[in-house]
Design a protein around this motif. Structure first.
Motif, mmCIF file in Angstrom:
data_model
loop_
_atom_site.group_PDB
_atom_site.id
_atom_site.type_symbol
_atom_site.label_atom_id
_atom_site.label_comp_id
_atom_site.label_asym_id
_atom_site.label_seq_id
_atom_site.Cartn_x
_atom_site.Cartn_y
_atom_site.Cartn_z
ATOM 1 N N ALA A 31 29.967 -10.558 68.268
ATOM 2 C CA ALA A 31 28.876 -9.620 68.511
ATOM 3 C C ALA A 31 27.582 -10.178 67.962
ATOM 4 C CB ALA A 31 29.186 -8.273 67.863
ATOM 5 N N ASN A 32 27.657 -10.884 66.841
ATOM 6 C CA ASN A 32 26.515 -11.536 66.220
ATOM 7 C C ASN A 32 26.990 -12.801 65.503
ATOM 8 O OD1 ASN A 32 25.670 -8.419 66.063
ATOM 9 N ND2 ASN A 32 23.810 -9.670 66.092
ATOM 10 N N ALA A 33 26.059 -13.697 65.278
ATOM 11 C CA ALA A 33 26.357 -14.838 64.424
ATOM 12 C C ALA A 33 26.597 -14.336 62.998
ATOM 13 C CB ALA A 33 25.203 -15.833 64.450
ATOM 14 N N THR A 34 27.260 -15.134 62.186
ATOM 15 C CA THR A 34 27.542 -14.776 60.800
ATOM 16 C C THR A 34 27.070 -15.888 59.874
ATOM 17 O OG1 THR A 34 29.501 -13.497 61.426
ATOM 18 C CG2 THR A 34 29.342 -14.189 59.125
ATOM 19 N N LEU A 35 26.388 -15.500 58.793
ATOM 20 C CA LEU A 35 25.926 -16.427 57.770
ATOM 21 C C LEU A 35 26.751 -16.190 56.506
ATOM 22 C CD1 LEU A 35 23.848 -18.498 56.612
ATOM 23 C CD2 LEU A 35 22.428 -16.517 56.010
ATOM 24 N N VAL A 36 27.336 -17.269 55.956
ATOM 25 C CA VAL A 36 28.132 -17.172 54.736
ATOM 26 C C VAL A 36 27.550 -18.117 53.692
ATOM 27 C CG1 VAL A 36 30.413 -17.383 53.704
ATOM 28 C CG2 VAL A 36 30.200 -16.637 56.070
ATOM 29 N N MET A 37 27.293 -17.587 52.496
ATOM 30 C CA MET A 37 26.887 -18.397 51.362
ATOM 31 C C MET A 37 28.117 -18.723 50.529
ATOM 32 S SD MET A 37 23.675 -18.850 51.777
ATOM 33 C CE MET A 37 23.310 -19.569 50.173
ATOM 34 N N MET A 38 28.257 -20.008 50.141
ATOM 35 C CA MET A 38 29.445 -20.454 49.436
ATOM 36 C C MET A 38 29.071 -21.421 48.323
ATOM 37 S SD MET A 38 31.912 -21.110 52.772
ATOM 38 C CE MET A 38 33.433 -20.765 51.890
#
Length: 330
Positions: free
Chosen positions: A139-146
Motif C-alpha cells: 500500500a505504501n513504501a516502508t522506511l526502517v531505521m536499524m
C-alpha cells in the motif's frame, strides 16, 4: 553522494564488471567484481566483494553465486568495516560484522520472496542503517531505521506506494526517503525524517541523489535539477536546473556554504548507461553558479565527487579537476 542508477540490471548480462562503494568516513571500501555469462537455471553468475582499508589492504572477502536472470547484490560498507549486503530479488538484507561474518538477516517483506518488481534501497552512516522497501502489493513504501548489527529501531510510512531512494545523514540524525505512486500520472515525493522516524518535511519531487549536512540542510537532485532546503521546512531555498534533459545530475555534496555537483550527459548505448563529459558545477546558497569546471571523455561509471583538504574534486575514469574553497565567492 553519487546517484545510484539502475546499472545493476544491465551488469547482469555483461561477461564481467567491477565497481565499488566507500564507507561514509572514507576508511573502508568495497571492491566488487562480477562475472556473468550464465544462460539458464542450471548456470550461475558470480559476485565477489573485497572490503579493504583505505590503503588497499584487504580486510575480508564475500562471495555469492547468483542465478542467471537475477541482478547482483549491492554492498554498503560501514565506518567500522562491517557491511550491509542487499539481495533485492530474494528479499534479503544481510548484516556482516567487521570480520566478514554474517550476524543478522533481515527480511523486509516478512518471509522469503523472489520477485523482480520488489525494491530495496539502503543507506549506511556511522552505526546506523536506513532501509526503504516496497513490493508490488504494498500500500505504501516502508522506511526502517536499524543499527549496523541489524537491530530494528523504528519504522515510518512514506507517502508513495513505491520505494525510490533513501539517504542517511553522516551523523545519522536525518534521513531522506523518496517514493512515488503511478496512477493517472506519476506522483513523486521526497520526505525527511528524524532518527526517531518522525516526519519533518515533504517536497513534491523525487530524488536520485542527496546529501544532508549535520546542521540539517538537504541538497537533492531529481534528474535535471538541484534543490536546497532545510530538512525541517518544506519550502526550498532554491531549485537550479541543468536546462538540457540529457544533462543529468549524478552527484551532489554540501561543502561549507556551497552545493557541489557532478553533471554528466547520460546515454544508454546497447542497454548500458554511458556517462559523457562530466562537469563540476558549484552553487552558493542562493542558487548562483560560482564555478564550472568541465572534463572530457566517456565512461560506463559516473564520476566521483569528493571534498578533501579544502578542495572540491571531481574525478572521471580519464581525468580529474578540482576547485579550492578559498577561490569561491559566497
Amino acid at each position: 553522494m553519487s546517484c545510484q542508477f539502475a546499472i545493476a540490471l544491465a551488469v547482469v548480462f555483461l561477461m564481467s564488471a567491477s565497481f565499488g562503494q566507500t564507507s561514509r568516513n572514507g576508511e573502508f571500501s568495497a571492491h566488487v567484481s562480477t562475472k556473468g555469462g550464465a544462460k539458464n537455471k542450471r548456470e550461475h553468475n558470480t559476485w565477489t566483494a573485497e572490503v579493504v582499508y583505505k590503503n588497499g589492504t584487504k580486510r575480508y572477502q564475500l562471495n555469492k553465486e547468483v542465478s542467471f536472470d537475477v541482478q547482483f547484490p549491492s554492498i554498503y560498507p560501514a565506518d567500522n568495516g562491517s557491511c550491509v549486503v542487499v539481495n533485492v530479488f530474494d528479499g534479503l538484507v544481510e548484516f556482516y560484522d567487521h570480520r566478514g561474518s554474517l550476524i543478522k538477516t533481515f527480511r523486509p517483506f516478512g518471509k522469503p520472496t523472489t520477485e523482480h518488481e520488489q525494491v530495496i534501497k539502503c543507506s549506511v552512516a556511522g552505526d546506523r542503517v536506513a532501509v526503504l522497501f516496497s513490493a508490488p502489493e504494498s500500500a505504501n513504501a516502508t522506511l526502517v531505521m536499524m543499527t549496523a548489527e541489524g537491530e530494528e529501531l523504528g519504522r515510518a510510512s512514506p507517502k508513495g506506494k513505491k520505494a525510490a531512494e533513501v539517504y542517511l545523514s553522516s551523523n545519522s540524525k536525518f534521513v531522506a526517503a523518496g517514493s512515488y505512486t503511478m496512477a493517472a500520472q506519476l506522483v513523486s515525493v521526497t520526505q525527511t525524517f528524524g532518527e526517531d522516524g518522525k516526519e519533518m518535511s515533504t517536497f513534491s519531487k523525487a530524488f536520485r541523489c542527496a546529501d544532508i549536512s549535520n546542521d540539517g540542510l538537504i541538497a537533492f537532485s531529481d534528474r535535471n535539477s538541484i534543490t536546497l532546503a532545510s530538512v525541517s521546512a518544506g519550502q526550498p531555498m532554491f531549485t537550479w536546473n541543468t536546462k538540457q534533459k540529457e544533462d543529468i545530475v549524478t552527484a551532489v555534496k554540501l561543502v561549507s556554504n556551497f552545493v557541489a555537483s557532478s553533471v554528466e550527459n547520460v546515454s544508454a548505448e546497447s542497454g548500458t548507461p554511458m556517462y559523457h563529459n562530466p562537469a563540476l558545477i558549484i552553487l552558493n546558497r542562493k542558487g548562483d553558479v560560482v564555478s564550472t569546471q568541465s572534463l572530457t571523455g566517456s565512461s560506463q561509471k559516473p564520476s566521483i565527487l569528493i571534498a578533501s583538504g579544502g578542495d572540491i574534486i571531481l574525478s572521471s575514469s580519464t581525468s580529474t579537476t578540482k576547485v579550492s574553497l578559498k577561490s569561491l565567492k559566497e
